[in-house]
Design an enzyme around this catalytic site. Structure first.
Site, mmCIF file in Angstrom:
data_model
loop_
_atom_site.group_PDB
_atom_site.id
_atom_site.type_symbol
_atom_site.label_atom_id
_atom_site.label_comp_id
_atom_site.label_asym_id
_atom_site.label_seq_id
_atom_site.Cartn_x
_atom_site.Cartn_y
_atom_site.Cartn_z
ATOM 1 N N ARG A 1 6.420 -13.746 3.319
ATOM 2 C CA ARG A 1 5.056 -14.156 3.026
ATOM 3 C C ARG A 1 4.635 -15.161 4.096
ATOM 4 O O ARG A 1 5.466 -15.864 4.663
ATOM 5 C CB ARG A 1 4.964 -14.812 1.645
ATOM 6 C CG ARG A 1 5.426 -13.931 0.486
ATOM 7 C CD ARG A 1 5.353 -14.718 -0.825
ATOM 8 N NE ARG A 1 5.734 -13.903 -1.966
ATOM 9 C CZ ARG A 1 6.963 -13.875 -2.489
ATOM 10 N NH1 ARG A 1 7.928 -14.617 -1.947
ATOM 11 N NH2 ARG A 1 7.242 -13.108 -3.533
ATOM 12 N N LYS B 1 8.146 -18.235 -3.902
ATOM 13 C CA LYS B 1 7.329 -18.750 -4.996
ATOM 14 C C LYS B 1 8.181 -19.583 -5.950
ATOM 15 O O LYS B 1 9.302 -19.216 -6.278
ATOM 16 C CB LYS B 1 6.678 -17.587 -5.748
ATOM 17 C CG LYS B 1 5.616 -16.857 -4.922
ATOM 18 C CD LYS B 1 4.930 -15.780 -5.739
ATOM 19 C CE LYS B 1 3.817 -15.106 -4.940
ATOM 20 N NZ LYS B 1 3.131 -14.068 -5.717
ATOM 21 N N HIS C 1 0.089 -10.269 5.339
ATOM 22 C CA HIS C 1 0.697 -9.578 4.202
ATOM 23 C C HIS C 1 0.819 -8.084 4.459
ATOM 24 O O HIS C 1 1.675 -7.421 3.870
ATOM 25 C CB HIS C 1 -0.113 -9.844 2.934
ATOM 26 C CG HIS C 1 0.737 -10.148 1.742
ATOM 27 N ND1 HIS C 1 1.618 -11.218 1.703
ATOM 28 C CD2 HIS C 1 0.885 -9.513 0.553
ATOM 29 C CE1 HIS C 1 2.241 -11.230 0.539
ATOM 30 N NE2 HIS C 1 1.826 -10.204 -0.174
ATOM 31 N N ARG D 1 4.154 -7.601 5.824
ATOM 32 C CA ARG D 1 5.163 -7.658 4.750
ATOM 33 C C ARG D 1 5.203 -6.329 3.998
ATOM 34 O O ARG D 1 6.282 -5.786 3.737
ATOM 35 C CB ARG D 1 4.837 -8.810 3.804
ATOM 36 C CG ARG D 1 5.707 -8.902 2.544
ATOM 37 C CD ARG D 1 5.355 -10.179 1.792
ATOM 38 N NE ARG D 1 5.795 -10.185 0.418
ATOM 39 C CZ ARG D 1 6.999 -10.589 -0.004
ATOM 40 N NH1 ARG D 1 7.892 -10.980 0.881
ATOM 41 N NH2 ARG D 1 7.310 -10.598 -1.281
ATOM 42 N N HIS E 1 11.158 -10.750 -5.006
ATOM 43 C CA HIS E 1 10.427 -10.373 -6.214
ATOM 44 C C HIS E 1 11.254 -10.721 -7.443
ATOM 45 O O HIS E 1 12.444 -10.373 -7.512
ATOM 46 C CB HIS E 1 10.127 -8.873 -6.229
ATOM 47 C CG HIS E 1 9.080 -8.470 -5.241
ATOM 48 N ND1 HIS E 1 8.938 -7.167 -4.787
ATOM 49 C CD2 HIS E 1 8.104 -9.190 -4.619
ATOM 50 C CE1 HIS E 1 7.925 -7.117 -3.932
ATOM 51 N NE2 HIS E 1 7.417 -8.316 -3.818
ATOM 52 N N TYR F 1 6.167 0.123 -3.968
ATOM 53 C CA TYR F 1 6.407 0.725 -2.659
ATOM 54 C C TYR F 1 6.961 2.140 -2.777
ATOM 55 O O TYR F 1 6.824 2.931 -1.850
ATOM 56 C CB TYR F 1 7.331 -0.169 -1.828
ATOM 57 C CG TYR F 1 6.706 -1.504 -1.539
ATOM 58 C CD1 TYR F 1 5.628 -1.620 -0.675
ATOM 59 C CD2 TYR F 1 7.167 -2.662 -2.154
ATOM 60 C CE1 TYR F 1 5.027 -2.839 -0.426
ATOM 61 C CE2 TYR F 1 6.582 -3.887 -1.916
ATOM 62 C CZ TYR F 1 5.513 -3.968 -1.048
ATOM 63 O OH TYR F 1 4.918 -5.182 -0.806
#
Length: 309
Positions: free
Chosen positions: A154, A178, A252, A255, A278, A287
């Site tokens: 990110r 995150k 992004h 990414r 994730h 994806y």
């Protein structure tokens, strides 16, 4: 004139935010989003004459959602706000601020599934193999693009990298995602090479322009020797993308392209989930949908009988 004391509902909102900050340890940006959404919700209820948690009923929450939709907010914004509201009411019930949670039966608005933007392998090759300026900034820009695409970071993770997070000899980087969750990401191939070139001279040249006596430990520096900003990275992506015919290239997108190309190349979904950071594998599974979409497009354009009834 002193400010009026907080209403019971405002007190509950403050307690909820304190809980999310201290007990849950959520990231500052996440807390800021919760604060905005819950402040908007409390103000909406106050306009309806509601200042106590137990005075809120389901129709009030549905009216709040409808007002957001009428205000032109995106589905993702409405979903985030309602999620914050549901969390607040669950917290108030658990902590004794209220005796019921009217939000439990309010469904989140169905969000249209949108596949992420990606570029092709060929476009990525054009982007990364174009001639870069023979300057310190040029070496930095190439390393930025190579690491974004080569590691699937990110933009916030990229600009947050410090020198102590890099292990070039071991070929990995330590990344804080995150919620400040730490993970290790492979740093190999052209991404590692471009980064090594940048660190071997160009970074020091940029650091020499630092306004402070001792420059910081940020990996990617701006022209003043400070940490590169997220906006600067977006500008780098757009400028070099435009140079090879890719308009509006976003960090992004690199990414997403990393993930899509890894999956198409045979990467295991669980491994990809770990690399991307994730929490839930369902986030990574988008994806697989994207890969199937691309396969169908290729089939329809290439197979001689694909267009027959």
């Amino acid at each position: 004139m002193p400010a009026p004391p907080p209403t019971p509902l405002e007190q509950a909102v403050r307690a909820c935010l304190d809980y999310l900050t201290v007990e849950r340890g959520l990231a500052a940006n996440t807390i800021a989003a919760y604060r905005r959404d819950l402040a908007t919700y409390a103000a909406f209820l106050a306009e309806r004459g509601i200042t106590a948690p137990d005075d809120v009923v389901r129709t009030d929450i549905e009216a709040f959602v409808a007002a957001r939709r009428d205000g032109g907010y995106a589905d993702s914004s409405i979903e985030r706000a309602l999620s914050a509201v549901k969390g607040l009411h669950a917290f108030m019930l658990r902590e004794g601020f209220s005796t019921a949670t009217p939000a439990a039966a309010v469904a989140l608005p169905k969000k249209e599934e949108r596949l992420p933007d990606v570029i092709s392998v060929e476009a990525a090759t054009r982007l990364l193999e174009q001639p870069f300026p023979r300057t310190a900034a040029g070496a930095r820009d190439r390393a930025v693009l190579e690491v974004l695409y080569g590691c699937g970071l990110r933009v916030s993770e990229l600009v947050g990298l410090d020198l102590r997070d890099l292990y070039l000899d071991e070929e990995f980087a330590r990344v804080f995602g995150k919620g400040s969750k730490e993970r290790l990401v492979p740093l190999v191939g052209s991404a590692r090479s471009a980064l090594a070139v940048y660190l071997d001279g160009p970074r020091a040249e940029l650091a020499a322009h630092a306004r402070r006596a001792v420059p910081g430990d940020a990996v990617f520096l701006n022209k003043n020797g400070g940490r590169l900003s997220r906006q600067a990275v977006r500008t780098i992506c757009e400028r070099y993308g435009r140079a090879v015919g890719i308009e509006g290239l976003h960090p992004h997108t690199l990414r997403h392209s990393f993930a899509t190309h890894m999956l198409a190349g045979g990467a295991d979904l669980r491994v990809l989930q770990e690399i991307l950071g994730h929490r839930d594998i369902s986030t990574t599974q988008i994806y697989t949908h994207l890969d199937r979409t691309q396969l169908e497009e290729v089939y329809l354009s290439a197979h001689p009988r694909a267009g027959l009834p």
